[in-house]
Design a protein around this motif. Sequence first.
Motif, PDB file in Angstrom:
ATOM      1  N   ASP A   9       0.775  -1.246   0.000  1.00 47.98           N
ATOM      2  CA  ASP A   9       0.000   0.000   0.000  1.00 47.98           C
ATOM      3  C   ASP A   9       0.803   1.292   0.000  1.00 47.98           C
ATOM      4  OD1 ASP A   9      -2.614  -0.421  -0.503  1.00 47.98           O
ATOM      5  OD2 ASP A   9      -3.317  -0.225   1.530  1.00 47.98           O
ATOM      6  N   SER A  21       7.213  -2.576  -4.066  1.00 49.14           N
ATOM      7  CA  SER A  21       6.060  -1.826  -3.557  1.00 49.14           C
ATOM      8  C   SER A  21       4.805  -2.318  -4.256  1.00 49.14           C
ATOM      9  CB  SER A  21       6.245  -0.328  -3.806  1.00 49.14           C
ATOM     10  OG  SER A  21       7.429   0.153  -3.206  1.00 49.14           O
ATOM     11  N   LEU A  35       0.939  -1.814  -4.898  1.00 45.28           N
ATOM     12  CA  LEU A  35      -0.192  -0.897  -4.861  1.00 45.28           C
ATOM     13  C   LEU A  35      -1.391  -1.574  -5.499  1.00 45.28           C
ATOM     14  CD1 LEU A  35       1.642   2.339  -6.067  1.00 45.28           C
ATOM     15  CD2 LEU A  35       1.160   1.652  -3.707  1.00 45.28           C
ATOM     16  N   PHE A  36      -2.572  -1.175  -5.059  1.00 43.32           N
ATOM     17  CA  PHE A  36      -3.809  -1.721  -5.613  1.00 43.32           C
ATOM     18  C   PHE A  36      -4.646  -0.582  -6.187  1.00 43.32           C
ATOM     19  CE2 PHE A  36      -2.381  -4.721  -2.478  1.00 43.32           C
ATOM     20  CZ  PHE A  36      -2.679  -5.970  -3.019  1.00 43.32           C
ATOM     21  N   ARG A  37      -5.377  -0.879  -7.222  1.00 44.16           N
ATOM     22  CA  ARG A  37      -6.298   0.105  -7.790  1.00 44.16           C
ATOM     23  C   ARG A  37      -7.642  -0.042  -7.069  1.00 44.16           C
ATOM     24  NH1 ARG A  37      -3.620  -1.822 -12.314  1.00 44.16           N
ATOM     25  NH2 ARG A  37      -5.434  -2.777 -13.328  1.00 44.16           N
ATOM     26  N   LYS A  65      -9.220   7.023  -2.571  1.00 43.05           N
ATOM     27  CA  LYS A  65      -9.437   6.147  -3.727  1.00 43.05           C
ATOM     28  C   LYS A  65     -10.707   5.318  -3.539  1.00 43.05           C
ATOM     29  CE  LYS A  65      -5.732   4.054  -5.434  1.00 43.05           C
ATOM     30  NZ  LYS A  65      -4.468   3.273  -5.445  1.00 43.05           N
ATOM     31  N   LYS A  78      -9.057  -6.812  -1.654  1.00 45.20           N
ATOM     32  CA  LYS A  78      -7.715  -6.496  -2.109  1.00 45.20           C
ATOM     33  C   LYS A  78      -6.899  -7.749  -1.842  1.00 45.20           C
ATOM     34  CE  LYS A  78      -5.826  -2.580  -0.983  1.00 45.20           C
ATOM     35  NZ  LYS A  78      -5.404  -1.344  -0.277  1.00 45.20           N
ATOM     36  N   ALA A 134       7.685  -0.919  -8.308  1.00 39.77           N
ATOM     37  CA  ALA A 134       6.272  -0.740  -7.952  1.00 39.77           C
ATOM     38  C   ALA A 134       5.372  -1.533  -8.879  1.00 39.77           C
ATOM     39  CB  ALA A 134       5.902   0.743  -8.002  1.00 39.77           C
ATOM     40  N   SER A 189       1.163  -2.311  -9.721  1.00 37.89           N
ATOM     41  CA  SER A 189      -0.218  -1.851  -9.539  1.00 37.89           C
ATOM     42  C   SER A 189      -1.164  -2.965  -9.945  1.00 37.89           C
ATOM     43  CB  SER A 189      -0.469  -0.600 -10.385  1.00 37.89           C
ATOM     44  OG  SER A 189      -1.830  -0.205 -10.319  1.00 37.89           O
ATOM     45  N   GLY A 246      -5.104  -4.278 -10.281  1.00 37.58           N
ATOM     46  CA  GLY A 246      -6.510  -3.914 -10.349  1.00 37.58           C
ATOM     47  C   GLY A 246      -7.360  -5.078 -10.796  1.00 37.58           C
ATOM     48  N   ASP A 290      -8.902   7.788 -10.129  1.00 37.66           N
ATOM     49  CA  ASP A 290      -7.944   7.499  -9.076  1.00 37.66           C
ATOM     50  C   ASP A 290      -7.713   8.798  -8.305  1.00 37.66           C
ATOM     51  OD1 ASP A 290      -5.823   6.951  -7.414  1.00 37.66           O
ATOM     52  OD2 ASP A 290      -4.555   6.037  -8.964  1.00 37.66           O
TER      53      ASP A 290
END
Length: 335
Positions: A121, A131, A133-135, A169, A263, A285, A287, A289, A331
């Motif tokens: 996150d 890293s 990250l999630f959409r 978000k 998630k 990183a 991402s 989704g 976003d």
Amino acid sequence: MLRRTLIRISAALTAAILVLPAGPVLSGDAGSITPGVIYAVGEKFDGSFNEGAYNALTAFREETGTDFLEVSPANPTEFPQAVDRLTRRGVDTIIVVGFYYAEPLSEAAATHPDVDFTIIDSVADAPNVRSILFREHEGAFLTGIMAAMHSETGAIGFVGALDIPLIRKFITGFEEGARYIDPDIEYFVNFVGNTPAAFNDPSTGSELTLSQIDRGADVVFAGAGNSNRGVFQAAADRGAFAIGVDSNQNHEQPGTILTSMLKRVDNAVLDSLHDSLDGIWEPGALSLGIAEGGVGVALDDNNWPLVTPEMMLAVQDAMVAIATGALDVTDASLE
């Protein structure tokens, strides 16, 4: 890599709607890494991020025979000591759960260049940090569709832990999904607090939920970590409905939780562990989704009676549109 590049869209749509157990991933020799985890502040079994990471580590142990070490800091300032505690015991692969660890992680990564860190996150820029990250806005859009279709009052709410880009978000995606169905729907937003302690305050979560219900909301999205339990209880007590987040929380109050926005922290953590074990771990990183199977909504025996066929069709159509780029969800963290 990353659940063997996770899943293609067709499989991702199924996995995102249904809560399916992750299958075993074959790896190299077991025992070639020593993993550890630093949990977010709060309960390990929070039905959310911490528990998702724990489930991934226990699944990894079952698949490979590799045990893990864990630390639960009382507050974010204890992060450097947590890293030192793990590395002194030989840990060379550390899962970090919590956006507020990003800054101290950048410093710790420089101090421990031989350790692979994976943070959930947030982004920490270092050559030995992955890293994740999630959409979230995409998954929240789906819950907004369901909330608007389920609401009888034309009013819904969101109770977040604190006002930060990550939570925004969820807020924006949820609103856009609801207005996709009902442009005139009324929408309330409240925050539990303004420090990480807000993620562990069910009492305030309950008070805010009751306030939103008093204003007419009959579906409340809980985005507040362990504080969600207060949201769920308040909604159940008042005959309203709630929406869980991060992990499948439908079981917390069966029959009154419309769905949970997933998630797949468990999948992301498990992928990172296997990549380290297989010698293919890379920093940077990522991402995740709908298209990657990283976010979705939960459907199980606890909420199935609440979900109509029309609701499912609307969710499925939106998933395809988002995954293929035909539908764009805002976003809010980029604004």
